[in-house]
Design a protein around this motif. Sequence first.
Motif, short mmCIF file in Angstrom:
data_model
loop_
_atom_site.label_atom_id
_atom_site.label_comp_id
_atom_site.label_asym_id
_atom_site.label_seq_id
_atom_site.Cartn_x
_atom_site.Cartn_y
_atom_site.Cartn_z
N GLN A 40 0.85 -1.18 0.00
CA GLN A 40 0.00 0.00 0.00
C GLN A 40 0.89 1.24 0.00
N VAL A 41 0.36 2.29 -0.60
CA VAL A 41 1.12 3.53 -0.71
C VAL A 41 1.12 4.25 0.64
N ARG A 42 2.30 4.71 1.03
CA ARG A 42 2.42 5.46 2.27
C ARG A 42 3.29 6.68 2.04
N LEU A 43 2.83 7.81 2.53
CA LEU A 43 3.56 9.07 2.44
C LEU A 43 3.74 9.62 3.86
N VAL A 44 4.97 9.97 4.18
CA VAL A 44 5.25 10.46 5.53
C VAL A 44 6.04 11.76 5.43
N ARG B 207 10.27 31.75 -3.53
CA ARG B 207 10.67 31.50 -2.14
C ARG B 207 10.78 30.01 -1.83
N PHE B 208 9.93 29.20 -2.45
CA PHE B 208 9.91 27.76 -2.19
C PHE B 208 10.48 27.03 -3.40
N THR B 209 11.11 25.89 -3.14
CA THR B 209 11.65 25.04 -4.21
C THR B 209 11.27 23.59 -3.93
N ILE B 210 10.64 22.96 -4.90
CA ILE B 210 10.28 21.55 -4.79
C ILE B 210 11.30 20.73 -5.57
N THR B 211 11.76 19.65 -4.97
CA THR B 211 12.69 18.73 -5.63
C THR B 211 12.31 17.30 -5.26
N ARG B 212 12.91 16.36 -5.96
CA ARG B 212 12.69 14.96 -5.64
C ARG B 212 13.98 14.20 -5.84
N ASP B 213 14.16 13.16 -5.04
CA ASP B 213 15.31 12.26 -5.17
C ASP B 213 14.73 10.87 -5.36
N ASN B 214 14.65 10.43 -6.59
CA ASN B 214 14.01 9.15 -6.87
C ASN B 214 14.78 7.97 -6.29
N ALA B 215 16.07 8.12 -6.14
CA ALA B 215 16.86 7.04 -5.54
C ALA B 215 16.52 6.84 -4.07
N LYS B 216 16.06 7.91 -3.43
CA LYS B 216 15.70 7.84 -2.01
C LYS B 216 14.19 7.80 -1.80
N ASN B 217 13.41 7.78 -2.88
CA ASN B 217 11.95 7.78 -2.77
C ASN B 217 11.45 8.93 -1.90
N THR B 218 12.04 10.09 -2.09
CA THR B 218 11.75 11.22 -1.23
C THR B 218 11.58 12.50 -2.04
N ALA C 139 8.66 11.13 2.55
CA ALA C 139 9.17 9.81 2.23
C ALA C 139 8.02 8.93 1.73
N ALA C 140 8.21 8.34 0.56
CA ALA C 140 7.17 7.53 -0.06
C ALA C 140 7.56 6.06 -0.07
N SER C 141 6.57 5.21 0.04
CA SER C 141 6.81 3.77 -0.03
C SER C 141 5.57 3.09 -0.58
N GLY C 142 5.73 1.86 -1.02
CA GLY C 142 4.60 1.06 -1.47
C GLY C 142 4.45 0.92 -2.97
N ARG C 143 5.21 1.72 -3.73
CA ARG C 143 5.18 1.58 -5.18
C ARG C 143 6.39 2.29 -5.75
N THR C 144 6.56 2.26 -7.07
CA THR C 144 7.72 2.86 -7.72
C THR C 144 7.57 4.37 -7.75
N PHE C 145 8.22 5.03 -6.83
CA PHE C 145 8.09 6.48 -6.62
C PHE C 145 8.35 7.27 -7.90
N SER C 146 9.33 6.85 -8.67
CA SER C 146 9.78 7.64 -9.82
C SER C 146 8.75 7.70 -10.95
#
Length: 127
Positions: A1-5, A67-78, A23-30
Amino acid sequence: QVRLVESGGGLVQAGGSLRLSCAASGRTFSNYNMGWFRQAPGKERDFVAAIHWSDGSTYYADSVKGRFTITRDNAKNTMYLQMNSLKPDDTAVYYCAAPMLAWGMKPSSRPNEYDYWGQGTQVTVSS
């Protein structure tokens, strides 16, 4: 199941900075677009920022642009939200969200187009 924390919220003075993590888990974040939303007491949940699953294109609400910047690190699912030059009006519970469908087109700014949500993290900016 998908979980976001979410994590990283807290109390900061106006003009300060915080970095939120999701932090995401439960499926392929990327394979999924991701978004940040926020909700202040007595107000609706508002779009903050979103990021495309493939090319990393980013989208921002006018109120946080620059002022805000959104980024993602697919290797870390974050996913991250770097928040600078914070204002008291930024005070809210911040939520990360993800849609059910993979390989989406432009990430949506509408909360009802996201299917999975984290529990939220409180950000309080004092004047």
